[in-house]
Design a protein around this motif. Sequence first.
Motif, mmCIF file in Angstrom:
data_model
loop_
_atom_site.group_PDB
_atom_site.id
_atom_site.type_symbol
_atom_site.label_atom_id
_atom_site.label_comp_id
_atom_site.label_asym_id
_atom_site.label_seq_id
_atom_site.Cartn_x
_atom_site.Cartn_y
_atom_site.Cartn_z
ATOM 1 N N GLY A 208 0.820 -1.200 0.000
ATOM 2 C CA GLY A 208 0.000 0.000 0.000
ATOM 3 C C GLY A 208 0.852 1.248 0.000
ATOM 4 N N ARG A 209 0.228 2.355 0.400
ATOM 5 C CA ARG A 209 0.926 3.644 0.404
ATOM 6 C C ARG A 209 2.244 3.557 1.170
ATOM 7 N NH1 ARG A 209 -1.526 8.557 -0.230
ATOM 8 N NH2 ARG A 209 -3.502 7.840 0.628
ATOM 9 N N GLY A 210 2.262 2.752 2.224
ATOM 10 C CA GLY A 210 3.458 2.636 3.061
ATOM 11 C C GLY A 210 4.669 2.085 2.336
ATOM 12 N N GLY A 233 -2.049 -5.038 -4.549
ATOM 13 C CA GLY A 233 -1.878 -3.780 -3.846
ATOM 14 C C GLY A 233 -3.185 -3.123 -3.475
ATOM 15 N N SER A 234 -3.066 -2.036 -2.731
ATOM 16 C CA SER A 234 -4.245 -1.257 -2.369
ATOM 17 C C SER A 234 -4.559 -0.277 -3.494
ATOM 18 C CB SER A 234 -3.988 -0.469 -1.081
ATOM 19 O OG SER A 234 -3.097 0.608 -1.365
ATOM 20 N N ARG A 235 -5.667 0.440 -3.363
ATOM 21 C CA ARG A 235 -6.046 1.412 -4.386
ATOM 22 C C ARG A 235 -5.022 2.540 -4.491
ATOM 23 N NH1 ARG A 235 -10.683 5.591 -4.447
ATOM 24 N NH2 ARG A 235 -10.749 6.110 -6.656
ATOM 25 N N VAL A 236 -4.393 2.874 -3.364
ATOM 26 C CA VAL A 236 -3.357 3.912 -3.423
ATOM 27 C C VAL A 236 -2.197 3.430 -4.295
ATOM 28 C CG1 VAL A 236 -1.657 5.172 -2.071
ATOM 29 C CG2 VAL A 236 -4.013 4.986 -1.239
ATOM 30 N N ASP A 247 -4.086 -5.525 -10.467
ATOM 31 C CA ASP A 247 -3.556 -6.094 -9.217
ATOM 32 C C ASP A 247 -4.237 -5.517 -7.979
ATOM 33 O OD1 ASP A 247 -1.788 -7.575 -10.668
ATOM 34 O OD2 ASP A 247 -0.037 -6.329 -10.236
ATOM 35 N N GLN A 248 -5.226 -4.645 -8.170
ATOM 36 C CA GLN A 248 -5.870 -4.032 -7.005
ATOM 37 C C GLN A 248 -6.746 -5.031 -6.265
ATOM 38 O OE1 GLN A 248 -7.425 -0.031 -7.448
ATOM 39 N NE2 GLN A 248 -9.239 -0.601 -6.267
ATOM 40 N N ILE A 249 -6.617 -5.026 -4.946
ATOM 41 C CA ILE A 249 -7.421 -5.900 -4.096
ATOM 42 C C ILE A 249 -8.458 -5.030 -3.393
ATOM 43 C CG2 ILE A 249 -7.319 -7.376 -2.032
ATOM 44 C CD1 ILE A 249 -4.331 -7.930 -2.982
ATOM 45 N N GLY A 250 -9.728 -5.445 -3.435
ATOM 46 C CA GLY A 250 -10.742 -4.673 -2.727
ATOM 47 C C GLY A 250 -12.034 -4.539 -3.506
ATOM 48 N N GLN A 251 -12.882 -3.652 -3.009
ATOM 49 C CA GLN A 251 -14.240 -3.509 -3.543
ATOM 50 C C GLN A 251 -14.276 -3.254 -5.035
ATOM 51 O OE1 GLN A 251 -16.820 -0.735 -1.481
ATOM 52 N NE2 GLN A 251 -18.287 -0.729 -3.146
ATOM 53 N N THR A 252 -13.405 -2.379 -5.534
ATOM 54 C CA THR A 252 -13.413 -2.107 -6.970
ATOM 55 C C THR A 252 -12.223 -2.779 -7.657
ATOM 56 O OG1 THR A 252 -12.415 0.032 -6.444
ATOM 57 C CG2 THR A 252 -14.760 0.021 -6.927
ATOM 58 N N GLY A 253 -11.655 -3.769 -6.985
ATOM 59 C CA GLY A 253 -10.585 -4.568 -7.576
ATOM 60 C C GLY A 253 -10.960 -6.030 -7.488
ATOM 61 N N ILE A 266 -0.322 -1.059 4.493
ATOM 62 C CA ILE A 266 -1.738 -0.879 4.144
ATOM 63 C C ILE A 266 -2.503 -0.601 5.433
ATOM 64 C CG2 ILE A 266 -3.803 -2.135 3.344
ATOM 65 C CD1 ILE A 266 -2.019 -3.530 1.303
ATOM 66 N N SER A 267 -3.371 0.419 5.415
ATOM 67 C CA SER A 267 -4.010 0.833 6.674
ATOM 68 C C SER A 267 -5.189 -0.055 7.077
ATOM 69 C CB SER A 267 -4.491 2.284 6.565
ATOM 70 O OG SER A 267 -5.493 2.384 5.568
ATOM 71 N N GLY A 268 -5.825 -0.728 6.093
ATOM 72 C CA GLY A 268 -6.960 -1.596 6.425
ATOM 73 C C GLY A 268 -8.308 -0.942 6.246
ATOM 74 N N ILE A 270 -11.953 -0.300 4.942
ATOM 75 C CA ILE A 270 -12.971 -1.332 4.766
ATOM 76 C C ILE A 270 -13.076 -1.798 3.313
ATOM 77 C CG2 ILE A 270 -14.879 0.341 4.594
ATOM 78 C CD1 ILE A 270 -16.003 -1.949 6.767
ATOM 79 N N GLN A 271 -12.888 -0.862 2.362
ATOM 80 C CA GLN A 271 -13.000 -1.256 0.944
ATOM 81 C C GLN A 271 -11.824 -2.110 0.502
ATOM 82 O OE1 GLN A 271 -13.204 2.036 1.843
ATOM 83 N NE2 GLN A 271 -15.259 2.682 1.301
ATOM 84 N N HIS A 272 -10.715 -2.022 1.207
ATOM 85 C CA HIS A 272 -9.611 -2.929 0.905
ATOM 86 C C HIS A 272 -9.882 -4.289 1.560
ATOM 87 C CE1 HIS A 272 -5.594 -4.191 -0.216
ATOM 88 N NE2 HIS A 272 -5.472 -4.722 0.988
ATOM 89 N N ILE A 285 2.298 -5.967 8.139
ATOM 90 C CA ILE A 285 3.514 -5.226 8.511
ATOM 91 C C ILE A 285 3.178 -3.746 8.332
ATOM 92 C CG2 ILE A 285 5.974 -4.850 8.042
ATOM 93 C CD1 ILE A 285 6.000 -7.635 6.670
ATOM 94 N N ASN A 286 3.123 -3.014 9.449
ATOM 95 C CA ASN A 286 2.730 -1.606 9.401
ATOM 96 C C ASN A 286 3.434 -0.879 10.535
ATOM 97 O OD1 ASN A 286 1.160 0.906 9.794
ATOM 98 N ND2 ASN A 286 -0.243 -0.008 8.301
ATOM 99 N N LYS A 287 3.929 0.334 10.244
ATOM 100 C CA LYS A 287 4.723 1.014 11.284
ATOM 101 C C LYS A 287 3.864 1.699 12.343
ATOM 102 C CE LYS A 287 5.645 5.356 8.892
ATOM 103 N NZ LYS A 287 6.653 6.166 8.211
ATOM 104 N N GLY A 303 6.340 -2.188 12.367
ATOM 105 C CA GLY A 303 7.657 -1.763 11.914
ATOM 106 C C GLY A 303 7.633 -1.236 10.503
ATOM 107 N N ASP A 304 8.783 -0.734 10.088
ATOM 108 C CA ASP A 304 8.935 -0.156 8.750
ATOM 109 C C ASP A 304 9.080 -1.294 7.737
ATOM 110 O OD1 ASP A 304 9.805 1.031 6.419
ATOM 111 O OD2 ASP A 304 11.132 2.460 7.428
ATOM 112 N N ALA A 305 8.120 -1.391 6.846
ATOM 113 C CA ALA A 305 8.114 -2.483 5.857
ATOM 114 C C ALA A 305 9.393 -2.472 5.025
ATOM 115 C CB ALA A 305 6.900 -2.352 4.945
ATOM 116 N N LEU A 306 9.941 -1.272 4.770
ATOM 117 C CA LEU A 306 11.111 -1.175 3.909
ATOM 118 C C LEU A 306 12.359 -1.743 4.586
ATOM 119 C CD1 LEU A 306 10.457 2.372 2.404
ATOM 120 C CD2 LEU A 306 9.696 0.131 1.578
#
Lengths: 322, 250
Positions: A208-210, A233-236, A247-253, A266-268, A270-272, A285-287, A303-306
């Motif tokens: 995701g954005r992260g 990935g997420s919509r972002v 490759d988008q996962i979620g309501q419109t993917g 990825i923040s989580g 609801i549409q994802h 994995i999210n910081k 933690g930092d995914a990177l």
Amino acid sequence: MILAVLEQTKGTLPESSLEALTAARELAKISNDQAEVVLIGSQVKSLVSHLKGCAKALLVEDAKLDTYAPEAYAKIVAETIQKRSPRAVVAAGTDLGNDWMSRVAVRLDLGLATGCTEFKFEGANLRVIRFNWGGSLLEEAELRSNPKLITVQPHAIPNKPGEGAEPATETLSVALNEKDFRVQVKQVLASEKKGITLQDAKVVIGGGRGMGAGENFKMLEDLAGLLNGAVGGSRVATNNGWRPHSDQIGQTGQIIAPDLYIACGISGAIQHMVGCKASKKILVINKDSEAPIFQRADYGVVGDALQVIPALIAEVKKAKGL
Amino acid sequence: MKVLVCVKRVPDTGGGFKLTSDGQRVDTTNMDFTISPHEECAVEEAIRIIEKHGGSSTVLTLGPEQAQEQLREALAKSVNGAILLEAPDYESWDPAATAQAIAEAAKPGGYDILLFGNECADACNYQVGLRVAHWLDIPCVTGIKALEIQGNKAIAKREVKDGWEVYEVSLPAAFTVKEGLNSPRHPSLRGIMGAKKIPIEKKKLNKREPQLVRKMLRKPQEGRGQIEILGQGVEAVPKVVAKLRELGVI
Ligand SMILES: Cc1cc2nc3c(=O)[nH]c(=O)nc-3n(C[C@H](O)[C@H](O)[C@H](O)COP(=O)(O)OP(=O)(O)OC[C@H]3O[C@@H](n4cnc5c(N)ncnc54)[C@H](O)[C@@H]3O)c2cc1C
Ligand SMILES: Nc1ncnc2c1ncn2[C@@H]1O[C@H](COP(=O)(O)O)[C@@H](O)[C@H]1O
């Protein structure tokens, strides 16, 4: 009678069609009725062995109907409904099933409930539970027109093979004219994508954005390579052009259901989550330990995914003796 | 070329849902409103078609007064005109009722291309575009992710499991589109200012008896238990690997 309208591709019935068939048989059972099936294509006779427990298979065999011709398909079903007066008509809630049934509905000026997960007759009305917001909410609704037209949400009703004898077959003939083919698949292009699809992969890694930048998806590809998985990935991620929209996962993917989904940065929303909540396990994995996805997952690393992912790649390589 | 694009006002629910106490609707207190990502792509496509082929684009919504906000957003991105079909109770309009009103409003417009989302964000009916097309007696291709206009023909592509289906239809035609068709633009400041001056055409149409009637909304059950935190930062890695082993992934 309950009529199942089944899509087939290249002489096989996809899982979603078998689920719709199961739903039609169950609806027939609870209303002391029998189920019949319509099949359209060039080699549909060979599918009759999958239709045990149904009273009749209505076949339309025509090489011209081998590729999807929505208006011709809808005309065939609409005429079949007029001739055989079913109480309800059931199809799979796939892109094709929803398209096909919507066309049937408007031809006969009937209501249609798409994406149903449950249904029962209540006198003259049919009560359904159906997806709203891609499955984030459920709507209880009533279908008032007759017959009842519904499509069944994929994965909502497990396929149970029918029992008993194979159905009798009957060949239908419906007069089709040029206008019925004004919308038809002219050509099929093979996908340019290689490797395991998000649908088939046992492990999916989502970014995701992260992830911060498109280049950083390379590490997700590397990890996916080691785990025999696929990357989404997420919509972002798709809006930023880091991944193609497919490759988008979620309501419109896409809606995926792997054994393990690893969500990185990825923040989580609801549409994802409606796209991945059918995963058996979710690892995050999210910081930000406050990110909502920690409320919607099984395992978490704060933690930092990177930094975490390269270290994880190294450790997995070691574990695999690479 | 004349293009009509239809959008639906919905709450922007990223953070999750609260329902009203009677279970009839999403509690939208303090919520922003938006349109579905599919419809954003439909708006963008309408603008691009006009930029390339000339003509004018119109955005239409059936909804409450406040839905002018969604129309203005499209105008700010340089859609040329807007129609509001006034329906404060739009959430109780079923797909047939919505489509009938849209078809009636669209008929005198002489549109060459009608664009819809593949499904709206909230009710996910998958059918308004097809119903409108049927009543206007024009072809419709659903769920497309590519569109090209060539003279009085359109080539549309639909993504399927292992590739693409290619459709060719003659205009006028309707299309329901999916996100991924294009990358929608953001409105410019000048666009936003300019949009304020464009008049919105308002109409009130009859609502036909619904065939599909909402009774109640509810949240699905969430099956997951308490999360197990494996650790902080890179120090968590050995535990992650152990977990992957336990799950049979390595
Ligand atoms: C109708 C509708 C349909 C939608 N459909 C979809 C859909 O199909 N799919 C979809 O995904 N979204 C969809 N959305 C959008 C959705 O609401 C969210 O906006 C989107 O999912 C957010 O993506 P994200 O989690 O990548 O970004 P954000 O919400 O911005 O989250 C980024 C996360 O990354 C974390 N982070 C930042 N840096 C790091 C780092 N270095 N390491 C680890 N973590 C880090 C942050 O803590 C944050 O939690 C839809 C929205 C609407 C209204
Ligand atoms: N109230 C509405 N106003 C304008 N367009 C709508 C409305 N409802 C649905 N649509 C259009 O029809 C598409 C499909 O909606 P649906 O069939 O309800 O899933 C949406 O993406 C919109 O483009």
